[in-house]
Design a protein around this motif. Structure first.
Motif, mmCIF file in Angstrom:
data_model
loop_
_atom_site.group_PDB
_atom_site.id
_atom_site.type_symbol
_atom_site.label_atom_id
_atom_site.label_comp_id
_atom_site.label_asym_id
_atom_site.label_seq_id
_atom_site.Cartn_x
_atom_site.Cartn_y
_atom_site.Cartn_z
ATOM 1 N N ARG A 114 0.856 -1.197 0.000
ATOM 2 C CA ARG A 114 0.000 0.000 0.000
ATOM 3 C C ARG A 114 0.886 1.239 0.000
ATOM 4 N NH1 ARG A 114 -5.204 0.875 3.835
ATOM 5 N NH2 ARG A 114 -6.212 -0.001 1.989
ATOM 6 N N ALA A 115 0.476 2.241 -0.722
ATOM 7 C CA ALA A 115 1.259 3.483 -0.772
ATOM 8 C C ALA A 115 0.328 4.668 -0.954
ATOM 9 C CB ALA A 115 2.242 3.430 -1.934
ATOM 10 N N VAL A 116 0.818 5.825 -0.541
ATOM 11 C CA VAL A 116 0.078 7.057 -0.821
ATOM 12 C C VAL A 116 0.056 7.232 -2.336
ATOM 13 C CG1 VAL A 116 0.099 9.568 -0.594
ATOM 14 C CG2 VAL A 116 0.633 8.117 1.381
ATOM 15 N N ALA A 117 -1.112 7.476 -2.870
ATOM 16 C CA ALA A 117 -1.292 7.480 -4.321
ATOM 17 C C ALA A 117 -0.479 8.575 -4.999
ATOM 18 C CB ALA A 117 -2.770 7.655 -4.642
ATOM 19 N N PRO A 118 -0.087 8.305 -6.233
ATOM 20 C CA PRO A 118 0.691 9.283 -6.988
ATOM 21 C C PRO A 118 -0.088 10.581 -7.222
ATOM 22 C CG PRO A 118 0.590 7.189 -8.151
ATOM 23 C CD PRO A 118 -0.346 7.086 -6.995
#
Lengths: 173, 404
Positions: free
Chosen positions: B296-300
């Motif tokens: 999971r990552a902070v969206a681009p």
């Protein structure tokens, strides 16, 4: 190692053994299609990755890998020409160990062989390359789902067509 | 007697033992068949000459085997998830090369064999590989795509947000188009202002602290996946792209094309791309091949230094190198926060599925070797993938909880 729901183990346990036995032939098949060892090695990597995830029986591995290498290389030949020509320009200067073919056949001729190969019906092209890569008539028949009797006919047609194409596009004509 | 077929004559050339005695006797006494055999022999010899290749040594086999083991495509999912965790750069949607899976089309997903990937933590070569990734036509092309997919107009202000990924959608590209995507570096300067610094951490608690995000908890592992996961985290990554009219003209000229006139203000204008931080949990197998990855990552996001979004979009879509099919798909995404996810026509397939009330995009290689699902929710992009079936990845995705 684990087993998926569909019963396929990944990566398959016999991968290294099959790789070591079949790698030279897989590269040879792809190199005959592409006329370029470096690209053939890339194709071989791709083919073995796919094989590693497959459930192809070990006894059928050589035929399967050879056919896969031929098809993948032919696809590459047909769809990757633009990229290939770009890379060829760059790669030509970097080649340190020229293939025997490169020393014998002029680059233009090599290009014409590959173009002619790409124009052959797919089954003819694959049968031709497999036979010239050392697969027996029976092995080519099994790999391509042909009757053993028709392998000779298919290969002969391919050779004849290739020869005609080469003659038609020969620089002297 | 009937003459043997051309195929039989051909077999006489190099596998005579496979030809019946009666046919052999016939050919030996038939001028017509002898001529046919000679022609077959000539053609076979000509083709053989063109098919000559050098031998492959045992050492080359050893090296090739090592290369296979180290191939990022073999651990493509690990690379992908690590990149997702790192959220390497805004909108650098992933794309797979030969044999790879365009799985998590999230930030900077390598997937391109030979591109290096970002899977192995802590290596000194990472920034170089990251730069190599950005130079790859595919990745750089998708950076263009991300800009194109941006939302809203940016007026003359500092770093106005023009894009925030809110959903993903497949961008179907045939391989021949893939190599035609323009390289962003051919139109200006791309500079990594902050590297993702992907690294392995000791446990879930360290991952949570390192990324500042919850770590995934899988309700029920798919059959065959066992043990504890390893965790990787990546920092927020940022990159700046500066348009250059001179460079663009030079690139076009080298390719024998002419560029459409660049709108006023675009030369020298800047766009900032950002993504991350992120976290990934990986359940590995023997030889490090990932069985399951949850990331999971902070969206681009993308920001403009002043040029209105429409200006940049219209110009980029008019570039001569952009295949029409790609331009048309991007145009349809434009302005709604959709992150394009590259799907290679013929090799991969995609469909949408519900993941906890959000629409996810499921991707799978056609050989069934790998599958993944990706979705964006509340500013976070999440990926579940592995050497699993699509049913299995969806089951894991729907059962996920996040330890905060």
């Amino acid at each position: 190692m684990r087993e998926r729901k569909d019963g396929v183990s990944f990566p398959r346990p016999d991968l290294e053994q099959v790789f070591r036995a079949a790698y030279p032939r897989v590269v040879a098949v792809a190199a005959r299609v592409l006329g370029n060892r470096h690209e053939a090695e890339d194709i071989a990597q791709e083919v073995f990755l796919t094989f590693g995830r497959s459930a192809v029986p070990a006894g059928e591995a050589t035929g399967w890998l050879s056919v896969a290498a031929a098809h993948t290389a032919l696809n590459h030949l047909r769809t990757g020409r633009r990229r290939a020509s770009r890379e060829e320009t760059v790669g030509a200067a970097e080649t340190t160990a020229p293939d025997v073919a490169e020393t014998v056949i002029a680059r233009d001729e090599r290009r014409r062989v590959r173009a002619a190969l790409a124009r052959l019906p797919r089954k003819q092209a694959v049968a031709l390359v497999l036979r010239h890569s050392g697969l027996s008539y029976a092995e080519v028949a099994a790999a391509l789902d042909l009757s053993p009797g028709s392998v000779g006919t298919t290969v002969r047609r391919a050779e004849s067509a290739l020869r005609e194409e080469l003659n038609r596009h020969a620089p002297s004509e | 007697m009937r003459h043997p077929s051309d195929g039989t004559l051909r077999r006489l050339v190099d596998e005579p033992a496979g030809v019946a005695d009666t046919d052999r006797s016939h050919v030996a006494s038939c001028p017509k068949c002898e001529a046919g055999l000679a022609a077959a022999r000539d053609d076979a010899a000509t083709v053989a000459l063109h098919f000559e290749i050098s031998d492959i040594s045992g050492r080359e086999v050893d090296e090739a085997w090592q290369r296979l083991l180290a191939n990022p495509a073999a651990t493509g999912l690990a690379a992908s998830a690590a990149s997702a965790a790192s959220a390497a750069s805004a909108g650098l949607a992933g794309a797979a090369g030969a044999g790879g899976l365009a799985l998590p089309g999230v930030p900077g997903v390598p997937g391109v064999p030979g591109a290096g990937g970002l899977a192995s933590p802590g290596s000194a070569g990472r920034s170089a590989r990251w730069r190599a990734l950005l130079r790859s036509p595919v990745i750089a092309g998708i950076a263009v795509a991300a800009l194109l997919a941006g939302a809203g107009a940016a007026a003359a202000a500092n770093w106005l947000p023009i894009f925030r990924a809110e959903r993903v959608a497949p961008l179907v590209i045939v391989p021949s188009d893939l190599v035609q995507l323009p390289e962003l570096s051919g139109y200006g300067k791309l500079e990594i202002t902050s590297a993702p610094r992907v690294r392995q951490v000791a446990d879930a608690a360290a991952a949570k602290e390192g990324a500042g995000l919850g770590v995934p908890q899988v309700a029920e592992l798919p059959r065959g996946v066992t043990g504890e996961p390893s965790y990787r985290v990546g920092d927020k990554a940022t990159a700046t792209f500066t348009f250059s009219a001179a460079k663009a003209a030079q690139t076009a000229a080298a390719d024998g094309r002419s560029l459409p006139p660049m709108p006023a203000g675009l030369d020298g204008s800047q766009f900032r791309l950002s993504a991350g931080p992120g976290v990934a949990a990986t359940w590995a197998e023997a030889r490090g091949v990932p069985a399951l990855i949850v990331a999971r990552a902070v969206a681009p996001a993308a920001f403009s230094g002043g040029v209105p979004f429409e200006t940049a979009r219209d110009y980029l879509l008019s570039l001569p190198g952009l295949p029409a099919s790609v331009a048309s798909q991007l145009r349809s995404f434009s302005g709604d926060g959709t992150l394009p996810l590259i799907v290679k026509a013929g090799r991969e397939e995609s469909f949408t599925a519900d993941v906890g009330g959000v629409q996810g995009t499921v991707l799978a290689t056609r050989d069934g070797a790998m599958a993944g699902v990706i979705w964006v929710d509340d500013g976070l992009v999440t990926v579940v993938g592995g050497s699993l079936s699509t049913d299995e990845v969806l089951e894991v995705a729907r059962g996920l909880t996040w330890q905060r």
